[in-house]
Design an enzyme around this catalytic site. Structure first.
Site, short mmCIF file in Angstrom:
data_model
loop_
_atom_site.label_atom_id
_atom_site.label_comp_id
_atom_site.label_asym_id
_atom_site.label_seq_id
_atom_site.Cartn_x
_atom_site.Cartn_y
_atom_site.Cartn_z
N HIS A 141 2.88 -1.85 8.20
CA HIS A 141 2.51 -0.95 9.28
C HIS A 141 2.75 0.48 8.85
CE1 HIS A 141 2.23 0.86 13.26
NE2 HIS A 141 1.55 -0.23 13.58
N ASP A 169 -0.03 -8.12 14.88
CA ASP A 169 -1.27 -8.86 14.75
C ASP A 169 -1.11 -10.20 14.06
OD1 ASP A 169 -2.86 -7.23 16.17
OD2 ASP A 169 -3.41 -5.95 14.48
N1 ACO Z 1 0.00 -6.78 1.57
C1 ACO Z 1 0.39 -6.40 0.32
N2 ACO Z 1 0.74 -5.15 -0.02
C2 ACO Z 1 0.67 -4.22 0.95
C3 ACO Z 1 0.29 -4.54 2.27
C4 ACO Z 1 -0.06 -5.88 2.58
N3 ACO Z 1 -0.44 -6.24 3.80
N4 ACO Z 1 0.33 -3.42 3.04
C5 ACO Z 1 0.73 -2.43 2.21
N5 ACO Z 1 0.95 -2.91 0.96
C6 ACO Z 1 1.45 -2.15 -0.20
C7 ACO Z 1 0.33 -1.26 -0.76
O1 ACO Z 1 -0.37 -1.89 -1.79
C8 ACO Z 1 1.12 -0.06 -1.24
O2 ACO Z 1 1.67 -0.39 -2.51
P1 ACO Z 1 1.89 0.77 -3.60
O3 ACO Z 1 2.94 1.67 -3.03
O4 ACO Z 1 2.38 0.01 -4.81
O5 ACO Z 1 0.58 1.45 -3.80
C9 ACO Z 1 2.28 0.06 -0.25
O6 ACO Z 1 2.46 -1.27 0.28
C10 ACO Z 1 1.99 1.03 0.90
O7 ACO Z 1 0.75 0.67 1.50
P2 ACO Z 1 -0.23 1.70 2.17
O8 ACO Z 1 -1.59 1.10 2.29
O9 ACO Z 1 -0.12 3.03 1.49
O10 ACO Z 1 0.44 1.86 3.61
P3 ACO Z 1 -0.26 2.42 4.88
O11 ACO Z 1 0.81 2.90 5.76
O12 ACO Z 1 -1.36 3.37 4.51
O13 ACO Z 1 -1.01 1.14 5.51
C11 ACO Z 1 -1.50 -0.79 6.75
C12 ACO Z 1 -0.59 0.43 6.58
C13 ACO Z 1 -2.98 -0.33 6.81
C14 ACO Z 1 -1.20 -1.48 8.07
C15 ACO Z 1 -1.29 -1.75 5.55
O14 ACO Z 1 0.05 -2.20 5.53
C16 ACO Z 1 -2.26 -2.94 5.57
O15 ACO Z 1 -3.35 -2.82 5.03
N6 ACO Z 1 -1.86 -4.09 6.19
C17 ACO Z 1 -2.74 -5.22 6.32
C18 ACO Z 1 -3.68 -5.02 7.49
C19 ACO Z 1 -2.98 -5.15 8.84
O16 ACO Z 1 -2.22 -6.06 9.08
N7 ACO Z 1 -3.32 -4.21 9.73
C20 ACO Z 1 -2.78 -4.21 11.11
C21 ACO Z 1 -1.88 -3.07 11.35
S1 ACO Z 1 -1.17 -3.16 12.97
C22 ACO Z 1 -2.36 -2.61 14.01
O17 ACO Z 1 -3.25 -1.89 13.69
C23 ACO Z 1 -2.26 -3.08 15.38
#
Ligand code: ACO
Length: 426
Positions: A303, A361
Site C-alpha cells: 500500500h 483488497d
Molecule cells: N508484490 C511484490 N512486490 C511489490 C508489491 C507487490 N504487491 N508492491 C510493491 N512491491 C515492491 C516494488 O517492486 C518495489 O520494490 P523496489 O523498491 O525493489 O523497486 C517496492 O515494493 C515499492 O513498491 P512501489 O510500487 O514503489 O510502491 P507504491 O507505493 O508506488 O505502490 C501499490 C503501492 C500500487 C499498492 C503496490 O504495492 C502494488 O502494486 N500492489 C499490488 C496491487 C494492489 O494490491 N493494489 C491495491 C492497493 S489498495 C487500494 O487501492 C484499495
C-alpha cells in the site's frame, strides 16, 4: 479552519534562501506550504506519484500509515465497523456528524425513495455485449445521469446518485447473465437491497441471509473513504474544472477500475486461480514477486500509505474468517491457496523489509468470492462504497475558498527548440 501556524521552514538553493510557511493539521501532521514557491523563486517541485504532495486541506478522513490509523470525521474505523451501518456512515461522511434518529430516518427514506432509475435508462443496458465489464457500464451510466437531473439540484443529486448506483450495478450484472432486472425493494436496507437485486429471480422468493448482509455492510463501511487516493484525487481534479457531480464521479469510477487501485480485488482472485491451476505452487509466485526481472506482483499486497498494517484489512480478515466458516467454504481450493500465500508472504523477509502485507483488497476479494459474487462485480461493489467518499470530497471541494482548477506542472525533458524540417528532407 483548524490549521496551526508553526512558523516557517527554510529552503536553500544555489546562493538563495527562502522561508516557506510550516503548517500543522489537527492530528499533528506537518506540511510545508509551497503554494507561493514558484511566484517567489521561479522554482517548481517534482514529486512523481504525488507521494509527498498535499493537494488540498480536508476535514473528512485521516490516515496515519505508520501507525495503521484510519478515521472518518474523527471516528476510528474499528468503532464504525463494529457499531454503525453503511447508511449512517454515508451521513457522517457527507455532513460531518453522526446523525440523530430523525436525521438518519429522513436520510434512509430519501435513499430508499430515489433508488429507481428512469425507465429509459434500461435501454442503455441493452446496447452492451454480455461480456461488457460492469465498470464500463457503471461509469457510462453515472455520467448519463447528468442527462436526467439538472446540476442545480445539489444535495438531491448526491442522494440520487447513491441510491441509483445500487440499482445500476445490480442491473449491469443481471444484463451480463441474461436474467431479468430485479427492481429495488423499499423494505430492505442498502446492503440487503443490493443482494436482493443481484441474486433474486422473479420465479421464486429470495431469502436474505443476515450474516451476508452484515458482511457486505462491513465491506461497504471499510471502503467508504480513503482521503486523497487515485480515484478521489481524480474526482477532485475533474470537479475542480466545474464539471457536474455525475461527470466527476464517473471519472472516479474509471480511476478505481485499474488493477493497482480498486481493480486489485478482482485481480487477487484471478491470481489465486492462476496459482491454483498451476498446481498451487504458491512458493513459485512468492519467488516471482521478489524477482527483479519479473513484473509479477502479489495482488492485494502493499500500500502506498500503510507501511505497517492496513487497519481495514485487520477488520476484514476477521469477517473473512466468519464468512468462510458460515458458508463452509474452507475447502475451496482458491481460498486455501489464499491462506497459504498469505502465510508464506508474511513470513518472508523480502515482504517485511519492503513493508508489504495484505491490504484490504486481499481479504475483500476473498469474502466476495466466498459470498458468490462473480469477480467482475468486485470492483463495482468497491465503487458502490467509495462513491460516498467521492461525493463528500467533491462537496467539500466546492465550499473550499482555496479551491482552484487542478493543474500540476512538469519538469520538461524533451528536445530543446529546433526548426521544422520539410517532409522531403527527412
Ligand atoms: N508484490 C511484490 N512486490 C511489490 C508489491 C507487490 N504487491 N508492491 C510493491 N512491491 C515492491 C516494488 O517492486 C518495489 O520494490 P523496489 O523498491 O525493489 O523497486 C517496492 O515494493 C515499492 O513498491 P512501489 O510500487 O514503489 O510502491 P507504491 O507505493 O508506488 O505502490 C501499490 C503501492 C500500487 C499498492 C503496490 O504495492 C502494488 O502494486 N500492489 C499490488 C496491487 C494492489 O494490491 N493494489 C491495491 C492497493 S489498495 C487500494 O487501492 C484499495
Amino acid at each position: 479552519m483548524n490549521i496551526t501556524d508553526l512558523g516557517t521552514a527554510k529552503l536553500s538553493y544555489q546562493d538563495n534562501e527562502i522561508e516557506l510557511p510550516l503548517l500543522e493539521g489537527t492530528m499533528g501532521e506537518k506540511a510545508i506550504d509551497i503554494s507561493k514557491l514558484r511566484g517567489a523563486t521561479g522554482l517548481g517541485t517534482l514529486d512523481s506519484g504525488y507521494g509527498n504532495t498535499g493537494s488540498c486541506t480536508s476535514e473528512i478522513t485521516f490516515i496515519d500509515g505508520e501507525e495503521g490509523v484510519l478515521m472518518y470525521r474523527g471516528y476510528p474505523i474499528e468503532q464504525l465497523a463494529e457499531k454503525a451501518d453503511f447508511v449512517e456512515v454515508c451521513y457522517l461522511l457527507i455532513y460531518g456528524h453522526l446523525p440523530s434518529v430523525e436525521e438518519l430516518t429522513d436520510f434512509r427514506n430519501s435513499l430508499t425513495h430515489h433508488s429507481l432509475i428512469h425507465e429509459d435508462m434500461k435501454k442503455f443496458f441493452e446496447g452492451y455485449p454480455p461480456t461488457a465489464h460492469p465498470m464500463a457500464i457503471l461509469s457510462a451510466m453515472v455520467a448519463s445521469l447528468s442527462a436526467y437531473y439538472p446540476e442545480e439540484d445539489g444535495d438531491t443529486n448526491i442522494i440520487r446518485l447513491l441510491a441509483k448506483l445500487n440499482t445500476i450495478a445490480a442491473f449491469s450484472y443481471k444484463k451480463s447473465i441474461g436474467q431479468p432486472y430485479i427492481y429495488p425493494r423499499n423494505d430492505l436496507d442498502y446492503a440487503g437491497d443490493f443482494l436482493h437485486m443481484m441474486h433474486a429471480v422473479p420465479a421464486e422468493p429470495y431469502e436474505l441471509d443476515d450474516t451476508l448482509v452484515e458482511a457486505l455492510n462491513l465491506l461497504l463501511i471499510l471502503h467508504a473513504d480513503h482521503e486523497q487516493n487515485c480515484s478521489t484525487s481524480t474526482v477532485r481534479m475533474v470537479g475542480s474544472s466545474g464539471a457536474n457531480l455525475f461527470a466527476s464521479i464517473a471519472s472516479g469510477i474509471c480511476a478505481l477500475w485499474g488493477p493497482l487501485h480498486g481493480g486489485a480485488n478482482q485481480k487477487v482472485i484471478q491470481m489465486l486461480e492462476r496459482i491454483e491451476k498451476d498446481g498451487s505452487d504458491y512458493k513459485k509466485y512468492v519467488a516471482m514477486a521478489k524477482d527483479k526481472d519479473s513484473d509479477f506482483r502479489l495482488m492485494g499486497f502493499g500500500h502506498r500509505v500503510y507501511k505497517n498494517f492496513d487497519p481495514r484489512a485487520t477488520v476484514m480478515k476477521q469477517s473473512a474468517d466468519e464468512v468462510l466458516d458460515l458458508l463452509g467454504v474452507e475447502n475451496n481450493p482458491v481460498l486455501a491457496t489464499a491462506k497459504a500465500l498469505e502465510e508464506a508472504a508474511l513470513s518472508d523477509p523480502y515482504f517485511a523489509e519492503k513493508k508489504l502485507f495484505p491490504n484490504v483488497d486481499f481479504y475483500s476479494g476473498i469474502i466476495l468470492e466466498a459470498m458468490g459474487f462473480p469477480t467482475s462485480m468486485f470492483t463495482p461493489i468497491f465503487a458502490l462504497s467509495r462513491t460516498v467518499g467521492w461525493v463528500s470530497q467533491w462537496k467539500e471541494m466546492l465550499t473550499d475558498p482555496q479551491n482552484k482548477i487542478g493543474r500540476p506542472r512538469q519538469l520538461y525533458l524533451g528536445e530543446t527548440a529546433r526548426d521544422y524540417v520539410d517532409i522531403e528532407k527527412r
